[in-house]
Design a protein around this motif. Structure first.
Motif, short mmCIF file in Angstrom:
data_model
loop_
_atom_site.label_atom_id
_atom_site.label_comp_id
_atom_site.label_asym_id
_atom_site.label_seq_id
_atom_site.Cartn_x
_atom_site.Cartn_y
_atom_site.Cartn_z
N ILE A 225 107.03 60.21 64.38
CA ILE A 225 108.36 60.49 63.82
C ILE A 225 108.38 60.20 62.32
O ILE A 225 108.88 61.01 61.53
CB ILE A 225 109.43 59.65 64.55
CG1 ILE A 225 109.68 60.22 65.96
CG2 ILE A 225 110.74 59.63 63.76
CD1 ILE A 225 110.56 59.35 66.83
N LEU A 226 107.85 59.05 61.93
CA LEU A 226 107.83 58.70 60.51
C LEU A 226 107.01 59.71 59.70
O LEU A 226 107.39 60.07 58.58
CB LEU A 226 107.26 57.28 60.33
CG LEU A 226 108.15 56.14 60.81
CD1 LEU A 226 107.40 54.81 60.73
CD2 LEU A 226 109.43 56.07 59.99
N PHE A 227 105.90 60.15 60.27
CA PHE A 227 105.07 61.16 59.60
C PHE A 227 105.85 62.47 59.44
O PHE A 227 105.80 63.11 58.38
CB PHE A 227 103.79 61.39 60.40
CG PHE A 227 102.86 62.39 59.78
CD1 PHE A 227 102.16 62.09 58.62
CD2 PHE A 227 102.67 63.64 60.36
CE1 PHE A 227 101.31 63.02 58.05
CE2 PHE A 227 101.82 64.57 59.80
CZ PHE A 227 101.12 64.26 58.63
N THR A 228 106.58 62.86 60.47
CA THR A 228 107.36 64.09 60.42
C THR A 228 108.52 63.97 59.43
O THR A 228 108.81 64.91 58.68
CB THR A 228 107.91 64.43 61.83
OG1 THR A 228 106.82 64.53 62.75
CG2 THR A 228 108.68 65.74 61.81
N ILE A 229 109.21 62.81 59.44
CA ILE A 229 110.31 62.58 58.51
C ILE A 229 109.82 62.67 57.06
O ILE A 229 110.48 63.24 56.19
CB ILE A 229 110.98 61.21 58.78
CG1 ILE A 229 111.73 61.23 60.11
CG2 ILE A 229 111.94 60.84 57.65
CD1 ILE A 229 112.30 59.88 60.51
N HIS A 230 108.65 62.11 56.81
CA HIS A 230 108.07 62.13 55.46
C HIS A 230 107.83 63.55 54.97
O HIS A 230 107.93 63.84 53.77
CB HIS A 230 106.77 61.33 55.45
CG HIS A 230 106.11 61.29 54.11
ND1 HIS A 230 106.63 60.57 53.05
CD2 HIS A 230 104.97 61.88 53.65
CE1 HIS A 230 105.85 60.72 52.00
NE2 HIS A 230 104.83 61.50 52.33
N ARG A 231 107.52 64.45 55.91
CA ARG A 231 107.21 65.83 55.54
C ARG A 231 108.45 66.73 55.49
O ARG A 231 108.35 67.90 55.12
CB ARG A 231 106.21 66.42 56.54
CG ARG A 231 104.85 65.73 56.51
CD ARG A 231 103.96 66.23 57.64
NE ARG A 231 103.76 67.69 57.56
CZ ARG A 231 103.18 68.40 58.52
NH1 ARG A 231 102.75 67.79 59.62
NH2 ARG A 231 103.02 69.70 58.38
N MET A 232 109.62 66.21 55.87
CA MET A 232 110.84 67.03 55.87
C MET A 232 111.25 67.41 54.45
O MET A 232 111.19 66.59 53.53
CB MET A 232 112.00 66.27 56.55
CG MET A 232 111.94 66.27 58.06
SD MET A 232 113.38 65.41 58.76
CE MET A 232 113.09 65.64 60.50
N ASN A 233 111.69 68.65 54.28
CA ASN A 233 112.17 69.12 52.99
C ASN A 233 113.63 68.76 52.76
O ASN A 233 114.05 68.54 51.63
CB ASN A 233 111.99 70.64 52.87
CG ASN A 233 110.54 71.05 52.90
OD1 ASN A 233 109.69 70.36 52.34
ND2 ASN A 233 110.23 72.18 53.54
N SER A 234 114.39 68.69 53.85
CA SER A 234 115.82 68.43 53.75
C SER A 234 116.08 66.92 53.66
O SER A 234 115.69 66.15 54.54
CB SER A 234 116.55 69.00 54.97
OG SER A 234 117.87 68.54 55.03
N ALA A 235 116.76 66.51 52.59
CA ALA A 235 117.12 65.10 52.43
C ALA A 235 118.11 64.67 53.49
O ALA A 235 118.06 63.55 54.01
CB ALA A 235 117.70 64.86 51.04
N GLU A 236 119.06 65.57 53.83
CA GLU A 236 120.05 65.28 54.87
C GLU A 236 119.38 65.11 56.22
O GLU A 236 119.74 64.22 57.01
CB GLU A 236 121.08 66.41 54.94
CG GLU A 236 122.21 66.19 55.93
CD GLU A 236 123.10 65.01 55.58
OE1 GLU A 236 123.69 64.43 56.51
OE2 GLU A 236 123.20 64.67 54.39
N GLY A 237 118.38 65.95 56.52
CA GLY A 237 117.64 65.84 57.77
C GLY A 237 116.87 64.54 57.87
O GLY A 237 116.84 63.89 58.91
N ARG A 238 116.25 64.15 56.75
CA ARG A 238 115.52 62.87 56.73
C ARG A 238 116.46 61.71 56.97
O ARG A 238 116.15 60.77 57.71
CB ARG A 238 114.82 62.71 55.38
CG ARG A 238 113.53 63.48 55.24
CD ARG A 238 112.66 62.92 54.14
NE ARG A 238 113.36 62.91 52.85
CZ ARG A 238 113.30 63.90 51.97
NH1 ARG A 238 112.58 64.99 52.24
NH2 ARG A 238 113.94 63.83 50.83
#
Length: 320
Positions: A225-238
């Motif tokens: 999950i942390l790895f996926t969050i780090h790769r998210m483009n959307s700040a709101e999604g993170r």
């Protein structure tokens, strides 16, 4: 064990005395009021959360289904120990019979074990939702959710059925005073006059397995999950993903930390006072914190609560 020993362990003449929290406090009346208020908060908070999720269609998804089960477990968990403790303080009674002690032990082991596995299921649910969002409806369909929840209850009951009968059939020929506010296994085992080292080793291995499997699932899930969050483009999604996961991690750390201390640390680290304080965390504080963590930090739940309050106020206005 012969029949005489078994009967002696299960008759009224062999009632146990619970030392309790209040005898250790300089202000028992104040402590009583605090615990009573916390108990009411836990019951009302978890009940409201269950009703909100049940009544609001927007909350009918796997994550909130698991939260409903967690709240149900917390209501039952705190009800196993606290009401008797409060009633005993009011009535000036400290005794608990052997059958009552065994029932209390079985219930708290079952509920505690079930919650351990449910938290792992919740971590897996968040992993699928964040790391595989397109496949989430398929991977976490209603049948899978029911299977995960029923497995959690089943595995928790196995823990209760394994440890309770063995613990309660040991001969207790020492003091009948349990230095605790409920019948916790380590506290009861200290009263046995037979050699319990083998059983304690087996109990330790059992607890290691029970905690190791969920901890592995949780740590693996949140690593991805942390790895996926780090790769998210959307700040709101993170931000939303991190808020959801941080709430869950707070619950996990509180509950698992207390369990590790109680069942996995050597006896040299334990004292009756420390054991009671740690037990307060997972039997009293965790049930009251869970609804606060999952509601105050969750926009969907707060929105549903505001909606329910608005409906209630509208109904009151129409009735005037």
């Amino acid at each position: 064990m012969d029949n005489t020993t078994w009967v002696a362990n299960h008759t009224g003449q062999s009632d146990f005395d619970l030392v309790g929290l209040f005898s250790q406090s300089k202000h028992p009346t104040l402590l009583f009021m605090i615990i009573f208020v916390v108990f009411l908060m836990a019951l009302s908070g978890n009940t409201i959360l269950i009703l909100l999720i049940h009544c609001d269609a927007h909350l009918h998804n796997p994550m909130y289904f698991f939260i409903t089960q967690l709240s149900l477990m917390d209501v039952m968990y705190i009800s196993v120990t606290v009401p008797k403790m409060l009633m005993d303080q009011v009535m000036g009674v400290k005794q608990i019979s052997a059958p009552e002690c065994g029932m209390q032990m079985f219930l708290y082991l079952t509920l505690g074990g079930s919650e351990v596995f449910l938290l792992a299921a919740m971590a897996y649910d968040r992993y699928v939702a964040i790391c595989h969002p397109l496949r989430y409806p398929i991977l976490m369909n209603h049948r899978v959710c029911l299977l995960l929840v029923s497995s959690s209850w089943l595995l928790g009951s196995v823990d209760g059925f394994m440890l309770t009968p063995v613990t309660m059939t040991f001969p207790f020929c020492r003091s009948r005073v349990i230095h605790h506010f409920f019948c916790e296994v380590p506290a009861v085992m200290k009263l046995s006059c037979s050699d319990t080292s083998l059983y304690e080793t087996l109990m330790y291995l059992c607890c290691v397995l029970m905690l190791l499997i969920p901890v592995t699932v949780i740590s693996s899930s949140y690593s991805f999950i942390l790895f996926t969050i780090h790769r998210m483009n959307s700040a709101e999604g993170r931000k939303k993903a991190f808020a959801t996961c941080s709430s869950h991690m707070m619950v996990v750390i509180l509950f698992y930390g207390a369990a590790v201390y109680t069942y996995m640390l050597p006896t040299s680290y334990h004292t009756p006072e420390k054991d009671m304080i740690v037990s307060v965390f997972y039997t009293i504080l965790t049930p009251v914190l869970n609804p606060l963590i999952y509601s105050l930090r969750n926009k969907d739940v707060t929105r549903a609560l505001k909606k329910m309050l608005n409906v209630g106020s509208v109904l009151q206005e129409t009735m005037k």
